[in-house]
Design a protein around this motif. Sequence first.
Motif, PDB file in Angstrom:
ATOM      1  N   PHE A 133       3.911   6.557  -2.281  1.00 56.40           N
ATOM      2  CA  PHE A 133       4.108   5.502  -1.289  1.00 56.40           C
ATOM      3  C   PHE A 133       3.419   5.796   0.034  1.00 56.40           C
ATOM      4  CE2 PHE A 133       8.423   4.540  -3.481  1.00 56.40           C
ATOM      5  CZ  PHE A 133       7.758   3.899  -4.510  1.00 56.40           C
ATOM      6  N   ALA A 134       3.465   7.048   0.490  1.00 52.43           N
ATOM      7  CA  ALA A 134       2.808   7.391   1.757  1.00 52.43           C
ATOM      8  C   ALA A 134       1.307   7.169   1.659  1.00 52.43           C
ATOM      9  CB  ALA A 134       3.116   8.837   2.147  1.00 52.43           C
ATOM     10  N   GLY A 135       0.707   7.623   0.570  1.00 51.96           N
ATOM     11  CA  GLY A 135      -0.724   7.422   0.374  1.00 51.96           C
ATOM     12  C   GLY A 135      -1.083   5.961   0.245  1.00 51.96           C
ATOM     13  N   ALA A 136      -0.224   5.197  -0.446  1.00 50.27           N
ATOM     14  CA  ALA A 136      -0.474   3.767  -0.608  1.00 50.27           C
ATOM     15  C   ALA A 136      -0.431   3.054   0.738  1.00 50.27           C
ATOM     16  CB  ALA A 136       0.555   3.159  -1.561  1.00 50.27           C
ATOM     17  N   ALA A 137       0.526   3.431   1.593  1.00 48.43           N
ATOM     18  CA  ALA A 137       0.638   2.800   2.912  1.00 48.43           C
ATOM     19  C   ALA A 137      -0.576   3.111   3.775  1.00 48.43           C
ATOM     20  CB  ALA A 137       1.912   3.268   3.604  1.00 48.43           C
ATOM     21  N   ILE A 138      -1.045   4.355   3.707  1.00 53.90           N
ATOM     22  CA  ILE A 138      -2.236   4.729   4.477  1.00 53.90           C
ATOM     23  C   ILE A 138      -3.461   3.995   3.944  1.00 53.90           C
ATOM     24  CG2 ILE A 138      -3.782   6.641   5.085  1.00 53.90           C
ATOM     25  CD1 ILE A 138      -1.247   8.454   4.961  1.00 53.90           C
ATOM     26  N   LEU A 139      -3.599   3.925   2.627  1.00 54.65           N
ATOM     27  CA  LEU A 139      -4.733   3.207   2.033  1.00 54.65           C
ATOM     28  C   LEU A 139      -4.720   1.737   2.450  1.00 54.65           C
ATOM     29  CD1 LEU A 139      -7.158   2.944   0.167  1.00 54.65           C
ATOM     30  CD2 LEU A 139      -5.558   2.711  -1.762  1.00 54.65           C
ATOM     31  N   GLN A 140      -3.547   1.125   2.474  1.00 55.07           N
ATOM     32  CA  GLN A 140      -3.480  -0.271   2.892  1.00 55.07           C
ATOM     33  C   GLN A 140      -3.962  -0.447   4.326  1.00 55.07           C
ATOM     34  OE1 GLN A 140       0.369  -2.363   3.631  1.00 55.07           O
ATOM     35  NE2 GLN A 140      -0.265  -3.615   1.874  1.00 55.07           N
ATOM     36  N   LYS A 141      -3.565   0.459   5.225  1.00 56.96           N
ATOM     37  CA  LYS A 141      -4.049   0.417   6.607  1.00 56.96           C
ATOM     38  C   LYS A 141      -5.568   0.491   6.649  1.00 56.96           C
ATOM     39  CE  LYS A 141      -0.067   2.745   8.771  1.00 56.96           C
ATOM     40  NZ  LYS A 141       0.237   1.842   9.896  1.00 56.96           N
ATOM     41  N   LEU A 142      -6.137   1.396   5.848  1.00 53.99           N
ATOM     42  CA  LEU A 142      -7.587   1.598   5.865  1.00 53.99           C
ATOM     43  C   LEU A 142      -8.320   0.390   5.279  1.00 53.99           C
ATOM     44  CD1 LEU A 142      -7.653   5.356   4.826  1.00 53.99           C
ATOM     45  CD2 LEU A 142      -8.245   4.420   7.075  1.00 53.99           C
ATOM     46  N   LEU A 143      -7.800  -0.168   4.203  1.00 55.58           N
ATOM     47  CA  LEU A 143      -8.440  -1.341   3.608  1.00 55.58           C
ATOM     48  C   LEU A 143      -8.460  -2.512   4.585  1.00 55.58           C
ATOM     49  CD1 LEU A 143      -6.970  -1.177  -0.006  1.00 55.58           C
ATOM     50  CD2 LEU A 143      -9.380  -0.908   0.615  1.00 55.58           C
ATOM     51  N   ARG A 144      -7.403  -2.641   5.382  1.00 49.44           N
ATOM     52  CA  ARG A 144      -7.348  -3.719   6.361  1.00 49.44           C
ATOM     53  C   ARG A 144      -8.268  -3.471   7.551  1.00 49.44           C
ATOM     54  NH1 ARG A 144      -0.731  -4.574   6.371  1.00 49.44           N
ATOM     55  NH2 ARG A 144      -0.627  -5.840   4.449  1.00 49.44           N
ATOM     56  N   GLN A 145      -8.543  -2.204   7.832  1.00 49.71           N
ATOM     57  CA  GLN A 145      -9.319  -1.856   9.025  1.00 49.71           C
ATOM     58  C   GLN A 145     -10.808  -1.713   8.739  1.00 49.71           C
ATOM     59  OE1 GLN A 145      -7.753   1.536  11.167  1.00 49.71           O
ATOM     60  NE2 GLN A 145      -9.646   1.896  12.280  1.00 49.71           N
ATOM     61  N   ILE A 146     -11.159  -1.196   7.574  1.00 47.27           N
ATOM     62  CA  ILE A 146     -12.551  -0.871   7.268  1.00 47.27           C
ATOM     63  C   ILE A 146     -13.282  -2.113   6.774  1.00 47.27           C
ATOM     64  CG2 ILE A 146     -14.043   0.488   5.743  1.00 47.27           C
ATOM     65  CD1 ILE A 146     -11.809   2.608   5.696  1.00 47.27           C
ATOM     66  N   PRO A 147     -14.445  -2.424   7.320  1.00 47.61           N
ATOM     67  CA  PRO A 147     -15.210  -3.592   6.854  1.00 47.61           C
ATOM     68  C   PRO A 147     -15.517  -3.507   5.363  1.00 47.61           C
ATOM     69  CG  PRO A 147     -16.109  -2.755   8.919  1.00 47.61           C
ATOM     70  CD  PRO A 147     -15.104  -1.746   8.462  1.00 47.61           C
ATOM     71  N   ALA A 148     -15.545  -4.656   4.703  1.00 48.58           N
ATOM     72  CA  ALA A 148     -15.737  -4.695   3.255  1.00 48.58           C
ATOM     73  C   ALA A 148     -17.080  -4.127   2.824  1.00 48.58           C
ATOM     74  CB  ALA A 148     -15.590  -6.128   2.754  1.00 48.58           C
ATOM     75  N   THR A 149     -18.062  -4.101   3.733  1.00 53.50           N
ATOM     76  CA  THR A 149     -19.383  -3.590   3.385  1.00 53.50           C
ATOM     77  C   THR A 149     -19.512  -2.084   3.564  1.00 53.50           C
ATOM     78  OG1 THR A 149     -20.101  -4.087   5.647  1.00 53.50           O
ATOM     79  CG2 THR A 149     -20.513  -5.762   3.949  1.00 53.50           C
ATOM     80  N   THR A 150     -18.492  -1.454   4.148  1.00 57.80           N
ATOM     81  CA  THR A 150     -18.547  -0.014   4.426  1.00 57.80           C
ATOM     82  C   THR A 150     -18.333   0.797   3.155  1.00 57.80           C
ATOM     83  OG1 THR A 150     -17.762  -0.285   6.687  1.00 57.80           O
ATOM     84  CG2 THR A 150     -17.427   1.865   5.692  1.00 57.80           C
ATOM     85  N   SER A 151     -19.073   1.890   3.022  1.00 60.08           N
ATOM     86  CA  SER A 151     -18.854   2.806   1.902  1.00 60.08           C
ATOM     87  C   SER A 151     -17.497   3.481   2.064  1.00 60.08           C
ATOM     88  CB  SER A 151     -19.961   3.855   1.864  1.00 60.08           C
ATOM     89  OG  SER A 151     -19.721   4.804   0.841  1.00 60.08           O
ATOM     90  N   PHE A 152     -16.642   3.322   1.068  1.00 64.91           N
ATOM     91  CA  PHE A 152     -15.261   3.797   1.169  1.00 64.91           C
ATOM     92  C   PHE A 152     -14.823   4.336  -0.197  1.00 64.91           C
ATOM     93  CE2 PHE A 152     -10.617   2.248   2.000  1.00 64.91           C
ATOM     94  CZ  PHE A 152     -10.202   3.571   2.148  1.00 64.91           C
ATOM     95  N   ARG A 153     -14.391   5.587  -0.220  1.00 67.87           N
ATOM     96  CA  ARG A 153     -13.833   6.199  -1.412  1.00 67.87           C
ATOM     97  C   ARG A 153     -12.388   6.595  -1.119  1.00 67.87           C
ATOM     98  NH1 ARG A 153     -17.769   4.220  -2.707  1.00 67.87           N
ATOM     99  NH2 ARG A 153     -19.622   5.041  -3.741  1.00 67.87           N
TER     100      ARG A 153
END
Length: 235
Positions: A98-118
């Motif tokens: 859950f902690a990782g999922a919450a952090i990932l959700q924050k990042l997905l909302r913040q990082i532009p869709a065109t940015t390289s993201f792993r």
Amino acid sequence: MIIITGTSRGIGKAIAENYLAKGEKVIGIGRNHTISHPHYSSLSCDLSDPEAVDRISFPDLSDETVVFIHNAGILGKVDYFEELESGEIAKVMQVNLFAGAAILQKLLRQIPATTSFRAVFISSGAGKNPIASWASYCASKAAVDLFCQTIQLEEQQLGRTNFQCLSVAPGVVDTDMQAGIRSTDESSFSEVERFKAYKNSNQLYTPELVAKKLFKLVHEMPLGQVIYSLRDIDL
């Protein structure tokens, strides 16, 4: 930018130090921080506390290539399920997923869709095969596998073409978690001798080897799937 949970010791610390040695900037998230480096910054957070995780915020990442690694994890109390306190699974699920999922959700909302993201979640073979007395851990790591597969599917549908979500099992690694497993009484954990044998026969990976294999997987190999085992990665 490399964002890693659980960098105070073990696998997380080795991963962070490997990236720092390559000149990358690293943000570590967790309760404790043991790395001192000009490119390392820390976010203090008790990942077992959902409200604390919700308060995490990141700097502007719009011009960054981002790798998020949810490494932090706990085994939980090693004992038969009927002997555990009622909140044990919830605590393990909170830290491991859950902690990782919450952090990932924050990042997905913040990082532009065109940015390289792993996004990389550290999984386990215990998420694929049941181990008696590890109900909480096995359940959390099985959930990690399917969560990552689902997020990968969703982001493909949303058009985030430069994104990959990975669930990566590191193998059996020489960490404090393994030391704790070996100290468990056989009355609570029937397979304790098998884990002692891993140590005595030098079958444990070092955290540094795991860090190198993970880097090769994430940055040097074609990524055609979601679930990986570092046992299959040769250096």
